[in-house]
Design a protein around this motif. Structure first.
Motif, short mmCIF file in Angstrom:
data_model
loop_
_atom_site.label_atom_id
_atom_site.label_comp_id
_atom_site.label_asym_id
_atom_site.label_seq_id
_atom_site.Cartn_x
_atom_site.Cartn_y
_atom_site.Cartn_z
N ILE A 118 0.84 -1.21 0.00
CA ILE A 118 0.00 0.00 0.00
C ILE A 118 0.87 1.25 0.00
O ILE A 118 0.67 2.17 -0.81
N LEU A 119 1.87 1.28 0.88
CA LEU A 119 2.72 2.47 0.97
C LEU A 119 3.53 2.69 -0.30
O LEU A 119 3.82 3.83 -0.67
N SER A 120 3.88 1.60 -0.99
CA SER A 120 4.67 1.73 -2.22
C SER A 120 3.85 2.30 -3.38
O SER A 120 4.42 2.66 -4.41
N LEU A 121 2.53 2.39 -3.22
CA LEU A 121 1.69 2.98 -4.27
C LEU A 121 1.90 4.49 -4.36
O LEU A 121 1.61 5.10 -5.39
N TYR A 122 2.39 5.10 -3.28
CA TYR A 122 2.55 6.55 -3.26
C TYR A 122 3.88 6.94 -3.91
O TYR A 122 4.91 6.32 -3.67
N ASP A 123 3.83 7.96 -4.73
CA ASP A 123 5.02 8.54 -5.34
C ASP A 123 4.67 9.98 -5.73
O ASP A 123 3.54 10.42 -5.51
N PRO A 124 5.63 10.75 -6.24
CA PRO A 124 5.34 12.15 -6.57
C PRO A 124 4.14 12.33 -7.49
O PRO A 124 3.44 13.34 -7.42
N GLU A 147 -1.98 11.02 -3.37
CA GLU A 147 -3.21 10.72 -2.63
C GLU A 147 -3.94 9.55 -3.29
O GLU A 147 -3.94 9.41 -4.52
N LEU A 148 -4.53 8.69 -2.45
CA LEU A 148 -5.29 7.55 -2.94
C LEU A 148 -6.53 7.34 -2.08
O LEU A 148 -6.50 7.58 -0.88
N TYR A 183 -6.53 9.31 1.12
CA TYR A 183 -5.47 9.12 2.12
C TYR A 183 -4.16 9.66 1.56
O TYR A 183 -3.83 9.43 0.39
N VAL A 184 -3.41 10.34 2.43
CA VAL A 184 -2.12 10.89 2.04
C VAL A 184 -1.08 10.40 3.05
O VAL A 184 -1.43 9.94 4.14
N PRO A 185 0.22 10.47 2.70
CA PRO A 185 1.25 10.04 3.65
C PRO A 185 1.12 10.79 4.97
O PRO A 185 0.92 12.01 5.01
N GLY A 186 1.26 10.05 6.07
CA GLY A 186 1.09 10.62 7.40
C GLY A 186 2.38 11.14 8.00
O GLY A 186 3.46 11.02 7.42
#
Length: 269
Positions: free
Chosen positions: A30-36, A40-41, A79-82
């Motif tokens: 899940i966390l690896s889905l986030y990038d520049p 947000e997902l 959801y965005v990085p916390g």
């Protein structure tokens, strides 16, 4: 012949351990889905990209919010990085500052010692060569490929083993080695703690002389020179060693670290 059955408690413990491992793996995915490009997902997007049902994805996302790894985006339910994730990211970036500061020092070190200089960072199970500066003024150039994983008996590895903040993990790495090799490395690591550097034969005929670089968190890198054993001495009074140590001290000072752990109140000079 009768087959013994495992106690129910042991079987339940095994299933619980397996579930924990799967949960950690899922969190990583899940966390690896986030990038520049994806700051947000939504839970629905997480479910679609990872092939989960929406309820499972939502449960993971809310749990990550509770842990501080994700935060709810105001308004649209995404959801965005916390804060904890950002803190860890800042920590990782800080550890890599040495890569940006090192080239100037490495070039000066290569010129002064007429050797190649190597900067290594700690990877998962040992040092990884992150930058190399070669000295082109010599007839024979000894070098190492960037990205190379160094063995645990390398000079840089012994320096990391001496000063790494997680000594339990270091012992686990050493436990995988044959007994005689393990004890030899342990003896060398103790010597590193005493003298603050390490010289070792990296491959037949090639010597590496390494010293630690510290930031405010502890050891963040090693800096080393490498050269043929007929030109580069492993002696504690070798002039090249003094230049390596001075370079490590200067890098440590720029990073805001203490040069040697266990030297109370002694700032890098």
């Amino acid at each position: 012949m009768t087959r013994s059955k495992r106690p129910p408690d042991a079987a339940r413990a095994d299933r619980a351990d397996q579930a924990d491992i799967q949960a950690v793996s899922r969190v990583s995915q899940i966390l690896s889905l986030y990038d520049p490009a994806t700051p947000e997902l939504t839970a629905g997007e997480v479910a679609e990209r990872l092939g989960l049902n929406r309820t499972t994805a939502y449960r993971y996302c809310t749990s990550l919010v509770a842990a501080g790894l994700l935060e709810r985006s105001p308004g649209d339910g995404g959801y965005v990085p916390g804060g904890l994730l950002l803190q860890l990211g800042a920590f990782a970036i800080g550890r890599r500052r040495v890569v940006n500061l090192a080239p100037r020092h490495m070039q000066s070190l290569a010129r002064a010692t007429r050797t190649s200089t190597v900067l290594s960072l700690w990877g998962l199970t040992g040092p990884v060569v992150s930058r190399v500066e070669e000295n082109a003024s010599t007839a024979v150039i000894v070098s190492v490929r960037v990205g190379s994983h160094l063995p645990l008996d390398a000079a840089q590895s012994k320096v990391f083993l001496a000063y790494h903040g997680d000594q339990l993990s270091m012992e686990r790495l050493l436990a995988n080695l044959p007994g005689s090799v393990r004890e030899e490395i342990r003896a060398d690591v103790e010597r590193v703690r005493d003298v603050g550097h390490c010289a070792a034969m990296s491959t037949p005929g090639i010597v590496a002389v390494a010293a630690p670089v510290f930031d405010e968190y502890g050891i963040c890198a090693t800096i080393a020179i490498i050269g043929p054993d007929n030109t580069l001495s492993m002696s504690d009074d070798a002039p090249e060693l003094r230049v390596v140590i001075d370079t490590a001290r200067e890098l440590t000072r720029e990073l805001g670290g203490h040069y040697r752990p266990g030297d109370p109140g002694r700032r890098a000079v």
